[in-house]
Design a protein around this motif. Structure first.
Motif, PDB file in Angstrom:
ATOM      1  N   GLY A 157       0.828  -1.211   0.000  1.00  0.00           N
ATOM      2  CA  GLY A 157       0.000   0.000   0.000  1.00  0.00           C
ATOM      3  C   GLY A 157       0.850   1.244   0.000  1.00  0.00           C
ATOM      4  N   ALA A 158       2.060   1.155   0.511  1.00  0.00           N
ATOM      5  CA  ALA A 158       3.038   2.252   0.497  1.00  0.00           C
ATOM      6  C   ALA A 158       4.398   1.589   0.692  1.00  0.00           C
ATOM      7  CB  ALA A 158       2.758   3.246   1.618  1.00  0.00           C
ATOM      8  N   ALA A 159       5.454   2.309   0.329  1.00  0.00           N
ATOM      9  CA  ALA A 159       6.787   1.702   0.391  1.00  0.00           C
ATOM     10  C   ALA A 159       7.177   1.364   1.831  1.00  0.00           C
ATOM     11  CB  ALA A 159       7.804   2.656  -0.213  1.00  0.00           C
ATOM     12  N   GLN A 165       7.363  -7.483   1.332  1.00  0.00           N
ATOM     13  CA  GLN A 165       6.740  -6.321   0.690  1.00  0.00           C
ATOM     14  C   GLN A 165       5.903  -6.736  -0.524  1.00  0.00           C
ATOM     15  OE1 GLN A 165       7.567  -1.812  -0.595  1.00  0.00           O
ATOM     16  NE2 GLN A 165       9.347  -3.066  -0.295  1.00  0.00           N
ATOM     17  N   ALA A 166       4.730  -6.131  -0.645  1.00  0.00           N
ATOM     18  CA  ALA A 166       3.878  -6.401  -1.807  1.00  0.00           C
ATOM     19  C   ALA A 166       3.533  -5.082  -2.461  1.00  0.00           C
ATOM     20  CB  ALA A 166       2.603  -7.096  -1.368  1.00  0.00           C
ATOM     21  N   TRP A 167       3.479  -5.092  -3.774  1.00  0.00           N
ATOM     22  CA  TRP A 167       3.058  -3.892  -4.505  1.00  0.00           C
ATOM     23  C   TRP A 167       1.849  -4.246  -5.366  1.00  0.00           C
ATOM     24  CZ3 TRP A 167       4.112  -3.004 -10.073  1.00  0.00           C
ATOM     25  CH2 TRP A 167       3.681  -1.745 -10.516  1.00  0.00           C
ATOM     26  N   GLY A 168       0.900  -3.367  -5.356  1.00  0.00           N
ATOM     27  CA  GLY A 168      -0.268  -3.591  -6.192  1.00  0.00           C
ATOM     28  C   GLY A 168      -1.223  -2.448  -5.995  1.00  0.00           C
ATOM     29  N   MET A 169      -2.385  -2.562  -6.567  1.00  0.00           N
ATOM     30  CA  MET A 169      -3.386  -1.522  -6.425  1.00  0.00           C
ATOM     31  C   MET A 169      -4.771  -2.140  -6.561  1.00  0.00           C
ATOM     32  SD  MET A 169      -1.991   0.343  -9.886  1.00  0.00           S
ATOM     33  CE  MET A 169      -2.972   1.790  -9.770  1.00  0.00           C
ATOM     34  N   THR A 170      -5.784  -1.358  -6.194  1.00  0.00           N
ATOM     35  CA  THR A 170      -7.162  -1.831  -6.308  1.00  0.00           C
ATOM     36  C   THR A 170      -7.398  -2.404  -7.703  1.00  0.00           C
ATOM     37  OG1 THR A 170      -7.779  -0.087  -4.780  1.00  0.00           O
ATOM     38  CG2 THR A 170      -9.560  -1.071  -6.045  1.00  0.00           C
ATOM     39  N   LYS A 219      12.997  -3.405  -2.307  1.00  0.00           N
ATOM     40  CA  LYS A 219      12.360  -3.226  -3.619  1.00  0.00           C
ATOM     41  C   LYS A 219      10.970  -3.867  -3.564  1.00  0.00           C
ATOM     42  CE  LYS A 219      16.702  -3.083  -6.027  1.00  0.00           C
ATOM     43  NZ  LYS A 219      17.594  -3.652  -7.005  1.00  0.00           N
ATOM     44  N   GLN A 220      10.139  -3.483  -4.521  1.00  0.00           N
ATOM     45  CA  GLN A 220       8.769  -4.007  -4.509  1.00  0.00           C
ATOM     46  C   GLN A 220       8.709  -5.431  -5.036  1.00  0.00           C
ATOM     47  OE1 GLN A 220       9.524  -0.825  -4.752  1.00  0.00           O
ATOM     48  NE2 GLN A 220       8.252  -0.110  -3.076  1.00  0.00           N
ATOM     49  N   GLY A 221       9.775  -5.904  -5.668  1.00  0.00           N
ATOM     50  CA  GLY A 221       9.883  -7.327  -5.948  1.00  0.00           C
ATOM     51  C   GLY A 221       9.599  -7.750  -7.369  1.00  0.00           C
ATOM     52  N   GLY A 228       0.458   4.682 -12.878  1.00  0.00           N
ATOM     53  CA  GLY A 228       0.711   5.974 -12.219  1.00  0.00           C
ATOM     54  C   GLY A 228       1.908   5.905 -11.296  1.00  0.00           C
ATOM     55  N   ASP A 229       2.550   4.736 -11.225  1.00  0.00           N
ATOM     56  CA  ASP A 229       3.760   4.597 -10.418  1.00  0.00           C
ATOM     57  C   ASP A 229       4.984   4.660 -11.324  1.00  0.00           C
ATOM     58  OD1 ASP A 229       2.577   4.250  -7.877  1.00  0.00           O
ATOM     59  OD2 ASP A 229       2.059   2.200  -8.397  1.00  0.00           O
ATOM     60  N   VAL A 230       6.040   5.259 -10.789  1.00  0.00           N
ATOM     61  CA  VAL A 230       7.291   5.350 -11.540  1.00  0.00           C
ATOM     62  C   VAL A 230       8.253   4.313 -10.967  1.00  0.00           C
ATOM     63  CG1 VAL A 230       9.196   6.875 -12.176  1.00  0.00           C
ATOM     64  CG2 VAL A 230       6.899   7.798 -11.880  1.00  0.00           C
ATOM     65  N   SER A 251      -7.925   7.381   3.343  1.00  0.00           N
ATOM     66  CA  SER A 251      -8.884   6.427   3.907  1.00  0.00           C
ATOM     67  C   SER A 251      -8.301   5.029   3.989  1.00  0.00           C
ATOM     68  CB  SER A 251     -10.127   6.401   3.038  1.00  0.00           C
ATOM     69  OG  SER A 251      -9.765   5.977   1.740  1.00  0.00           O
ATOM     70  N   THR A 252      -7.178   4.772   3.324  1.00  0.00           N
ATOM     71  CA  THR A 252      -6.575   3.450   3.433  1.00  0.00           C
ATOM     72  C   THR A 252      -5.247   3.506   4.194  1.00  0.00           C
ATOM     73  OG1 THR A 252      -5.719   3.768   1.205  1.00  0.00           O
ATOM     74  CG2 THR A 252      -7.683   2.413   1.413  1.00  0.00           C
ATOM     75  N   GLY A 253      -5.037   4.610   4.930  1.00  0.00           N
ATOM     76  CA  GLY A 253      -3.898   4.680   5.842  1.00  0.00           C
ATOM     77  C   GLY A 253      -2.591   5.128   5.214  1.00  0.00           C
TER      78      GLY A 253
HETATM   79  P1  AMP Z   1      -4.627   1.287  -3.683  1.00  0.00           P
HETATM   80  O1  AMP Z   1      -5.387   1.165  -4.956  1.00  0.00           O
HETATM   81  O2  AMP Z   1      -5.315   2.108  -2.645  1.00  0.00           O
HETATM   82  O3  AMP Z   1      -4.254  -0.052  -3.159  1.00  0.00           O
HETATM   83  O4  AMP Z   1      -3.283   2.092  -4.000  1.00  0.00           O
HETATM   84  C1  AMP Z   1      -2.351   1.625  -4.942  1.00  0.00           C
HETATM   85  C2  AMP Z   1      -1.100   2.461  -4.899  1.00  0.00           C
HETATM   86  O5  AMP Z   1      -0.447   2.321  -3.641  1.00  0.00           O
HETATM   87  C3  AMP Z   1      -0.055   2.031  -5.902  1.00  0.00           C
HETATM   88  O6  AMP Z   1      -0.307   2.523  -7.193  1.00  0.00           O
HETATM   89  C4  AMP Z   1       1.219   2.584  -5.294  1.00  0.00           C
HETATM   90  O7  AMP Z   1       1.387   3.955  -5.577  1.00  0.00           O
HETATM   91  C5  AMP Z   1       0.971   2.434  -3.809  1.00  0.00           C
HETATM   92  N1  AMP Z   1       1.631   1.204  -3.326  1.00  0.00           N
HETATM   93  C6  AMP Z   1       1.086  -0.008  -3.135  1.00  0.00           C
HETATM   94  N2  AMP Z   1       2.003  -0.877  -2.671  1.00  0.00           N
HETATM   95  C7  AMP Z   1       3.169  -0.215  -2.578  1.00  0.00           C
HETATM   96  C8  AMP Z   1       4.507  -0.563  -2.195  1.00  0.00           C
HETATM   97  N3  AMP Z   1       4.841  -1.779  -1.759  1.00  0.00           N
HETATM   98  N4  AMP Z   1       5.453   0.406  -2.247  1.00  0.00           N
HETATM   99  C9  AMP Z   1       5.157   1.652  -2.675  1.00  0.00           C
HETATM  100  N5  AMP Z   1       3.921   2.040  -3.041  1.00  0.00           N
HETATM  101  C10 AMP Z   1       2.938   1.129  -3.009  1.00  0.00           C
END
Ligand code: AMP
Length: 540
Positions: free
Chosen positions: A303-305, A323-328, A357-359, A417-419, A521-523
């Motif tokens: 959700g954030a780094a 660490q997990a990276w993703g979005m809705t 790293k986000q993996g 939208g992420d770099v 709203s998601t912290g």
């Molecule tokens: P949401 O849709 O609310 O889950 O937000 C998704 C966004 O949260 C992503 O596009 C990223 O910008 C950010 N995000 C999610 N996971 C990570 C992570 N592990 N590290 C950095 N940013 C993240």
């Protein structure tokens, strides 16, 4: 004649996963923290029966295939019943985010055309603030406190009694809608993402893989991430798929309450945004011997780094952060920060550099980085580009196709939208959100890297770095920090702390101390609001 596959065309639907609960895992527990902090205990057989009754009652009351049924609930057994009962009758589980403003919740419920609302009794005061603006056919109240439900609403327990035990499942296509979640919308109006049965099943199977989160029947899983935030990152469904015990924290997300749950129920896997773990870190450091958690507990953080200081601290507590990276829009899991076997002989420092790293992208998630013109960039670990994704649990559009023109590339990839940078091993490193980068004298500065480094300072609790307009450099980084009680941290302290870690032009020109960083709203840190607050900042 060309050879044809002889395999059956068997649909990937949640119905199959739900049936397994009664056949294979009936006695596995589901534990929920109630509003009064007591623990509610049930098992998968009871959840299965009640989910089927809910499905039957919804059908009897006129909910049709493709209709949205909203929930406004914390994480607990009844929400799990809704997670299962709504999709198996052909309905679409629409999880409303209780941290949004009443106006936004009403907008989202109307936009999705939600027919029915299932709500926790403790959240009725929130509903009452927007009930004039919505038109549900029925509002069903879960009596978590045990208090009588007012006659203007339907008691959830009475509603279940309307349903039959022998509910027969409708025919569901694997591509039918199963769930819906709106983006948390840091810019523009929230947009609806609709998950299918197929995407949910495939996401669960991949999440459960050993090289995913390795969720198995012997796990005890606590999603702290709310069930209204991207399906609790899939963990509720993945636990159902494999028959893992679930321990759900209800409305109590404070560090002490969570630590008590982890110890009391011997939780092996938990998940949430970094702010939750920062609070746990403080609690554990304050009382190192108070709690005993299971050996090798895994904590999924996303959700954030994840700041490196957090990774190191949790290793000391024997709680391993993944660490997990993703979005809705992406199911939500897209990448996981695990160290590959071929890198297992890296030294400790290099392993941390890898884990922050986000993996690696999960199987079937394709990733690429592109420049402003959409030209693909190399995977050299240095070149930053806009990350684009595609895959079976990545959305290809938004509900009603709204506001999505710039969200997809011409060839159909999702623009995140992420770099990011991607190295030769395939590790993704997120350097910023497109809109959060700081552009100073033509150079890009990553606010994420600076924040994570500043949060490693022993007296700093939270840090957010924002771009502020500058007459000479276009933009310069301003660091906004929250410090530990009784401590004072100056701009010079932070600059000295960062020296040597970054090029000189990256160092923030000013550091402001505030009481709390505003959160979404998601912290997550709400940088938009900080940018607004400091838009008239004058540099010395
Ligand atoms: P949401 O849709 O609310 O889950 O937000 C998704 C966004 O949260 C992503 O596009 C990223 O910008 C950010 N995000 C999610 N996971 C990570 C992570 N592990 N590290 C950095 N940013 C993240």
């Amino acid at each position: 004649m060309s050879t044809k596959s002889t395999m059956m065309d068997y649909p990937l639907t949640l119905t199959n996963m739900v049936e397994r609960l009664s056949t294979y895992y009936p006695s596995v527990e589901v534990v929920s923290r109630m509003p009064d902090k007591t623990l509610h205990r049930t098992n998968y057989l009871a959840v299965y029966k009640r989910a089927k009754r809910l499905a039957s009652a919804l059908s009897k009351r006129g909910v049709k295939k493709g209709d949205c049924v909203a929930t406004l609930m914390w994480n607990h057994y009844a929400h799990l019943e809704a997670y299962l009962g709504i999709p198996i009758m052909g309905g679409v589980l629409h999880t409303l985010n209780l941290r949004l403003s009443p106006e936004d919740i009403a907008y989202i419920a109307n936009h999705a055309n939600d027919k029915v609302l299932i709500i926790d009794d403790i959240l009725l005061p929130l509903y009452e603030q927007f009930k004039e603006d919505v038109t549900f056919d029925e509002v069903i109240v879960v009596p978590l406190t045990g208090e009588l439900v007012s006659a203007e609403y339907t008691d959830y327990e009475d509603y279940l009694k309307l349903g039959d035990d022998d509910f027969s499942y409708p025919i569901i296509d694997e591509n039918d809608a199963a769930g819906m979640c709106y983006t948390s919308g840091t810019t523009g109006k929230p947009k609806g993402v609709v998950y299918s049965h197929r995407s949910t099943v495939l996401h669960s199977m991949t999440e459960a893989m050993v090289d995913g989160l390795g969720v198995s029947q012997s796990d005890v899983v606590t999603p702290v991430v709310p069930m209204f935030h991207a399906n609790a990152w899939g963990l509720a469904y993945t636990s159902v798929l494999v028959g893992a015990k679930q321990v759900l924290p209800g409305p109590h997300l404070g560090a002490e309450s969570l630590m008590d749950l982890y110890e009391g129920e011997q939780v092996t896997l938990s998940a949430g945004v970094p702010t939750i773990w920062m609070a746990i870190k403080q609690a554990r450091e304050a009382e190192p011997n108070r709690w005993k958690t299971t050996a090798n507990m895994r904590m999924v953080v996303g959700g954030a780094a994840v700041p490196e200081s957090l990774l190191r601290a949790f290793d000391r507590f024997d709680m391993k952060i993944i660490q997990a990276w993703g979005m809705t829009e992406t199911g939500p899991l897209a990448t996981l920060g695990l160290v590959k076997n071929s890198l297992s002989n890296l030294n400790e420092e290099a392993k941390y550099a890898c884990r922050i790293k986000q993996g690696l992208a999960l199987p079937f998630v394709d990733i690429r980085i592109v420049d402003e013109e959409g030209v693909e960039l190399p995977w050299d670990g240095k070149t930053s580009g806009n990350a684009e994704l595609r895959g079976p649990w990545v959305t290809g559009s938004y509900h009603n196709n709204e506001g999505a023109d710039d969200k997809f590339s011409k060839d159909g990839w999702l623009r995140t939208g992420d770099v990011c940078q991607i190295d030769q091993e395939g590790y993704v490193k997120l350097t910023d959100r497109t809109k959060d980068l700081v552009k100073s004298g033509g150079e890009w500065i990553s606010s994420v890297d600076l924040e994570n480094a500043i949060m490693g300072h022993p007296d700093v609790l939270e840090a957010a770095v924002i771009a502020v307009a500058h007459p000479k450099w276009d933009e310069r980084p301003l660091a906004v920090i929250v410090v530990k009680a009784g401590k004072v941290v100056t701009t010079d302290d932070i600059r000295q702390f960062l020296e040597g870690k970054f090029a000189k032009i990256w160092l923030p020109d000013a550091v402001e101390t505030i009481d709390e960083i505003p959160k979404t709203s998601t912290g997550k840190f709400m940088k938009m609001s900080l940018r607004e607050q400091y838009k008239d900042w004058v540099w010395d």
